[in-house]
Design a protein around this motif. Structure first.
Motif, short mmCIF file in Angstrom:
data_model
loop_
_atom_site.label_atom_id
_atom_site.label_comp_id
_atom_site.label_asym_id
_atom_site.label_seq_id
_atom_site.Cartn_x
_atom_site.Cartn_y
_atom_site.Cartn_z
N MET A 106 -6.63 -7.64 -2.94
CA MET A 106 -5.50 -7.39 -2.07
C MET A 106 -4.94 -6.01 -2.39
N PRO A 107 -4.68 -5.20 -1.38
CA PRO A 107 -4.15 -3.85 -1.63
C PRO A 107 -2.77 -3.89 -2.29
N GLU A 108 -2.52 -2.94 -3.16
CA GLU A 108 -1.24 -2.86 -3.88
C GLU A 108 -0.06 -2.81 -2.91
N LYS A 109 -0.23 -2.12 -1.80
CA LYS A 109 0.84 -1.99 -0.80
C LYS A 109 1.21 -3.38 -0.24
N GLU A 110 0.22 -4.24 -0.04
CA GLU A 110 0.48 -5.58 0.47
C GLU A 110 1.16 -6.45 -0.59
N ILE A 111 0.73 -6.31 -1.84
CA ILE A 111 1.39 -7.05 -2.95
C ILE A 111 2.86 -6.65 -3.01
N THR A 112 3.13 -5.36 -2.90
CA THR A 112 4.51 -4.86 -2.94
C THR A 112 5.32 -5.39 -1.78
N ARG A 113 4.75 -5.39 -0.57
CA ARG A 113 5.46 -5.87 0.61
C ARG A 113 5.84 -7.35 0.43
N ILE A 114 4.88 -8.16 0.01
CA ILE A 114 5.14 -9.59 -0.18
C ILE A 114 6.15 -9.79 -1.31
N SER A 115 6.00 -9.05 -2.40
CA SER A 115 6.92 -9.16 -3.53
C SER A 115 8.35 -8.83 -3.12
#
Length: 183
Positions: free
Chosen positions: A1-10
């Protein structure tokens, strides 16, 4: 999973698990826990896509370790930083002699006059190391690291707690316990 997506969900999880559970129609119990299945269902109803596998990945890989599951992974909560009323249940701890707080240069004058206040959170967040404090301070502008004389605070009767993700928590840091470090 891209870091940007992890950040968005977080960030979204931080919003609903720390500040606005009503945004997706979930409830937090008195200790900040909510049902994982309900959370996933309500996130999906809100237009985002979330599965247990994605949630599990985000919890495990969030660089700040902001969230925790209960042992059987049926409930989830944020470790700290809530603006809604909850009781995290952390026992009082003896802090290390020195802790750190990262902030921005624009906040320095008021902090040196009034101390570090919790504002809309339940506790003041302190870091065990300078690098974490620097990262926190950079989020708000030109960073400043404040060294906190935690040993003197503790000796003066102020209470400290340690969250599961190693963030030190206390109600207020009086200015007399602060020393500005150069970055």
């Amino acid at each position: 999973m891209p870091e940007k997506e992890i950040t968005r969900i977080s960030k979204f999880l931080s919003l609903v698990l720390r500040h606005q559970p009503e945004k997706i129609n979930i409830t937090l119990d008195e200790n900040g826990w909510t049902d994982v299945a309900t959370l996933i269902q309500q996130v999906n109803k809100s237009g985002s896509r979330l599965s247990f596998e994605i949630l599990d990945f985000v919890v495990a890989n969030n660089n700040k370790k902001r969230f925790a599951f209960n042992p059987d992974k049926t409930k989830i909560r944020a470790h700290q930083g809530h603006s809604v009323e909850i009781k995290l249940g952390y026992p009082p701890q003896t802090p290390p002699a020195v802790l750190y707080h990262g902030t921005s240069e624009k906040n320095l004058a008021s902090i040196l006059a009034e101390g570090i206040q919790k504002r809309n959170r339940h506790q003041v967040h302190l870091s065990p190391d300078k690098s974490t404090a620097l990262t926190v301070g950079q989020r708000h502008g030109k960073p400043v690291i404040l060294q906190v004389d935690a040993a003197a605070m503790h000796a003066a009767g102020l209470v400290f707690y340690l969250s599961e993700n190693q963030v030190w928590l206390t109600g207020l840091v009086h200015a007399e316990f602060l020393h500005v470090l150069t970055t």
